[in-house]
Enzyme design. Structure first.
Site, mmCIF file in Angstrom:
data_model
loop_
_atom_site.group_PDB
_atom_site.id
_atom_site.type_symbol
_atom_site.label_atom_id
_atom_site.label_comp_id
_atom_site.label_asym_id
_atom_site.label_seq_id
_atom_site.Cartn_x
_atom_site.Cartn_y
_atom_site.Cartn_z
ATOM 1 N N HIS A 1 31.421 10.185 -61.356
ATOM 2 C CA HIS A 1 30.170 9.904 -60.650
ATOM 3 C C HIS A 1 30.343 8.833 -59.589
ATOM 4 O O HIS A 1 29.782 8.917 -58.499
ATOM 5 C CB HIS A 1 29.102 9.455 -61.639
ATOM 6 C CG HIS A 1 28.847 10.463 -62.701
ATOM 7 N ND1 HIS A 1 28.084 10.225 -63.797
ATOM 8 C CD2 HIS A 1 29.282 11.739 -62.800
ATOM 9 C CE1 HIS A 1 28.054 11.303 -64.549
ATOM 10 N NE2 HIS A 1 28.782 12.229 -63.968
ATOM 11 N N CYS B 1 31.387 25.197 -47.391
ATOM 12 C CA CYS B 1 30.952 23.803 -47.510
ATOM 13 C C CYS B 1 31.838 22.941 -48.407
ATOM 14 O O CYS B 1 31.441 21.861 -48.810
ATOM 15 C CB CYS B 1 29.505 23.734 -47.987
ATOM 16 S SG CYS B 1 29.261 24.399 -49.636
HETATM 17 C C1 PEP Z 1 32.549 23.019 -53.830
HETATM 18 O O1 PEP Z 1 32.853 23.312 -54.996
HETATM 19 O O2 PEP Z 1 33.263 23.265 -52.853
HETATM 20 C C2 PEP Z 1 31.279 22.324 -53.553
HETATM 21 C C3 PEP Z 1 30.854 22.144 -52.319
HETATM 22 O O3 PEP Z 1 30.607 21.850 -54.609
HETATM 23 P P1 PEP Z 1 30.990 20.507 -55.399
HETATM 24 O O4 PEP Z 1 32.145 19.875 -54.684
HETATM 25 O O5 PEP Z 1 29.768 19.677 -55.422
HETATM 26 O O6 PEP Z 1 31.371 21.083 -56.736
#
Ligand code: PEP
Ligand code: MG
Length: 732
Positions: A349, A662
């Site tokens: 976190h 993303c």
């Molecule tokens: C990912 O898995 O690429 C993503 C954008 O989500 P997180 O990093 O929050 O798991």
């Protein structure tokens, strides 16, 4: 003896007096103090019984001779026949061959090794347990005096310890570089009264403090009711320690020998830390760590020193801590220039918050909390995972050059901020930013992003002690939309489980949480929280467009079920007379390879697909994104991974489904241009990456780059990286 230890005097004089007194009271011919000159070298700093000329001349390496062995193992050596001991080293300059018995104990404070205290005698005898103990207590008091600066000057070996430059090789948590001064999250408790006159009063103080500690642990346990099993297990271990007779007895014995209550706690803490370094078993190490934490709490109770020691935060604070919770880190917020943690993992976190705050972060910088002092000059290199504590001037100036270069580059990027990310070939790429905090939104206009491609909603859940209320969330989401001033914001519904654990949510013990009950799986099984969040989003939009996406969709039915929930909430809100969003887009995050092979009707139904590359890559290669041993092993530009990307692009193209990416890779310029060359037209990344990514896109012909990638694939290369690098070098 206690009186002598408390006597004033110049450093060397005091040391000489102390060794004389110890030899006298232990009835040995020799007593010597060896102190660390540097991390590897011990120096004889005072002696009674050995040749005086050897003082400040005789040096030993760590592990060398019996003294070096005591220093290395941090445990006493007690022998009646020293020359027969393994590792005995004859040092003619000290004239020590005539001494048979040897007792050496480490001088250490809080597990930090400072040196060795030795007594030797001609008579071949083993020292009694009581004598060993007495010498250990004296060593501890010595360590305290040294810490107080009693020997600074003559005993440079000791005083210099916290002045030397130290480099730490940790792990990259968040990119970026920063220079500043150390700000210890939990400053060390300073024990100023190592010895005490009234053991009875000290015992009473210790017992009273232990009662307070027990009470606070009971409160923690009561508050943790309903939280996950691991959390409770730790607290149960705490409770067990506070009731441990052995721990108490050892501290009581220390007090009976003349230590103050604080010093007794610290002595046992030191011993536990020394043991901690030797124990290979991770479970036991953790338990010892618990004891360490409890000792700190006990010291705070005894000394009345809270976290707030009255010290002023420096101008450019770099937070140094063993670990820190997300809430505490958020409280410091952007005041911090950098963060260095001894523990932590990439997905912890604290790391998530540091990333959201865009503060350079280095994790797993072992022992930094023992080495660093408040106000120390410190350099944090988040790109390399390196920290320089009290750096040499040359290191600091090279580092400043690096920061200046990065700042120059940012200036250069500012000049293209309002230009589109249009490649040489004319293809336009939409660049979006990732966010997770209200505080991120002000950077939307200055970053040059066209919108927020991923708003991670879990932070608001992680930093609270209980589930946030709908009204609170609705207000926050509305503020996020206000701050975006009409630009599109894609809200991702709660993505918890795996590494993101809510303290107030019951969770089963899972052997493999990353593959377990997480994200949309939790949302669908326990729809209460997800529906509440969807209501909050609908109310926040009130007449404005709303974009929502569901994380970690592995099969299309999950998407359909989640979509149904959202549609039902829209109907309900309409029934209640609330204003509905102007229009609603409902997307899915593609984070498991399975979704890339979903039936066509999934692609037809979803309003958009966003590739969560961090998770997708971890599942494609079966390589834990948090595990340092494997996480860098698989290249994003690996041809088989690019094959999967090409497949996803094709699937979305068939149905005209908008596609974006993303994950972190979208913010790495080389990876970003390759993703664009593969056909992805929308990339969402950290705000600071938008400039560098746009800069490169504008210089590249994506068609030509695609040819390079295809040719490398056709040649059977494992990765296109070398070919792409050569192409970019020549073309840019
Ligand atoms: C990912 O898995 O690429 C993503 C954008 O989500 P997180 O990093 O929050 O798991
Ligand atoms: Mg993910």
């Amino acid at each position: 003896m206690r009186d002598t230890l408390a006597l004033p005097g110049a450093g060397q004089e005091r040391l000489d007096r102390i060794v004389r007194l110890i030899a006298d009271s232990m009835r040995t011919e020799v007593c010597s103090i060896y102190l660390f000159r540097d991390a590897e070298t011990l120096e004889l700093c005072a002696t009674e019984g050995l040749k005086k000329a050897a003082v400040h001349r005789t040096r030993l390496r760590l592990g060398e001779g019996l003294v070096g062995r005591v220093a290395r193992s941090a445990t006493p050596i007690n022998t009646g026949n020293a020359p027969a001991e393994k590792g005995f080293r004859y040092m003619p300059e000290t004239g020590e061959e005539i001494f048979s018995s040897f007792l050496g104990v480490p001088i250490q404070r809080l597990g930090e090794r400072m040196g060795v205290l030795v007594v030797q005698s001609k008579e071949a005898r083993q020292f009694s347990d009581d004598e060993v103990y007495a010498l250990e207590v004296v060593a501890m008091v010595l360590a305290e005096m040294a810490e107080l600066g009693a020997f600074v000057g003559e005993g440079e070996a000791l005083g210099a310890r916290h002045k030397q430059p130290v480099m730490f090789r940790g792990v990259m948590g968040q990119e970026g570089a920063a220079e500043g001064q150390v700000w210890l999250h939990e400053p060390r408790v300073v024990v100023t009264n190592p010895v005490a006159d009234d053991p009875k009063a000290e015992l009473e103080r210790l017992h009273a403090a232990m009662e307070v500690l027990r009470g606070s642990v009971e409160t923690l346990i009561a508050e943790a009711d309903g939280s996950d099993a691991e959390h409770r297990e730790v607290l149960e271990a705490y409770r067990m320690f506070t009731q441990s007779k052995g721990w108490m007895r050892r501290m009581e014995e220390d007090i009976a020998r003349g230590l103050s209550a604080e010093a007794a706690v610290e002595k046992e803490q030191s011993a536990a830390r020394a043991r901690m370094e030797q124990v290979p078993d991770p479970y036991l190490r953790e338990r010892l760590q618990d004891l360490d934490d409890l000792s700190n709490r006990l010291l705070r109770i005894l000394t009345g020193q809270g976290r707030d020691t009255g010290a002023e935060m420096p101008d450019n604070p770099i937070l140094v801590a063993r670990n820190i919770g997300p809430g505490e880190l958020l409280e410091y917020g952007r005041r911090l220039k950098g963060v260095v943690l001894e523990e932590g993992s990439v997905g912890s976190h604290a790391a998530i918050v540091a990333r959201a705050l865009a503060i350079p972060l280095v994790i797993q910088a072992e022992r930094i909390t023992t080495e660093a002092l408040n106000g120390d000059h410190i350099l944090v290199d988040g790109d390399q995972g390196i920290v320089h504590l009290r750096p040499e001037d040359s290191v600091a100036s090279a580092f400043r050059d690096k920061i200046a270069m990065a700042a120059k580059a940012q200036e250069r990027y500012a000049s293209i901020r309002d230009l589109p990310a249009e490649a040489r070939c004319g293809t336009r790429i939409s660049l979006q930013m990732n966010a997770g905090l209200m505080a991120d939104l002000p950077s939307l206009p200055s970053s040059g992003a066209e919108g927020v491609g991923l708003f991670r909603t879990e932070l608001q859940f992680l930093i609270r002690a209980s589930v946030p209320r709908r009204g609170e969330l609705a207000a926050l989401y509305a503020r996020v939309m206000d701050a975006a001033r009409g630009k599109r914001v894609v809200f991702r519904t709660l993505d918890i489980g795996s590494d993101k654990v809510l303290p107030y949510m019951k969770r089963p013990d899972e052997p493999n949480p990353a593959l377990g009950w997480r994200a949309i799986r939790v949302g669908l099984d326990r729809p209460g929280v997800m529906r509440m969040q969807l209501q909050a989003l609908i109310r926040a939009a009130a007449g404005r467009p709303l974009a929502v996406m569901f994380p970690f969709v592995a099969q299309m039915d999950e998407y359909f079920a989640a979509r149904r929930h959202l549609e039902q909430e829209l109907e309900r809100e309409a029934r209640l007379g609330h204003r509905l969003p102007e229009r609603v887009e409902i997307g899915a995050m593609l984070e498991t390879p399975s979704l890339a092979f979903a039936p066509r009707r999934f692609f037809e139904a979803t309003d958009f697909v966003s590739i969560g590359g961090n998770d997708l890559k971890q599942f494609f290669f079966a390589a834990d994104r948090e595990n340092e041993l494997v996480r860098r092993r698989y290249d994003t530009l690996n041809t088989s991974y690019l094959g999967l990307i090409a497949h996803i692009v094709a699937r979305c193209a068939e149905t005209g489904t908008p596609l974006s990416f993303c994950g972190e890779d979208a913010g790495r310029p080389v990876e970003a241009v390759c993703l664009a060359a593969m056909g992805i037209r929308s990339l969402s990344m950290r705000p600071a990456s938008i400039g560098p990514v746009k800069h490169l896109i504008r210089r590249v012909d994506l068609g030509a780059l695609r040819d390079v990638i295809d040719a490398a694939c056709a040649r059977g290369e494992a990765t296109v990286r070398p070919a792409v690098t050569d192409f970019l070098k020549a073309a840019v």
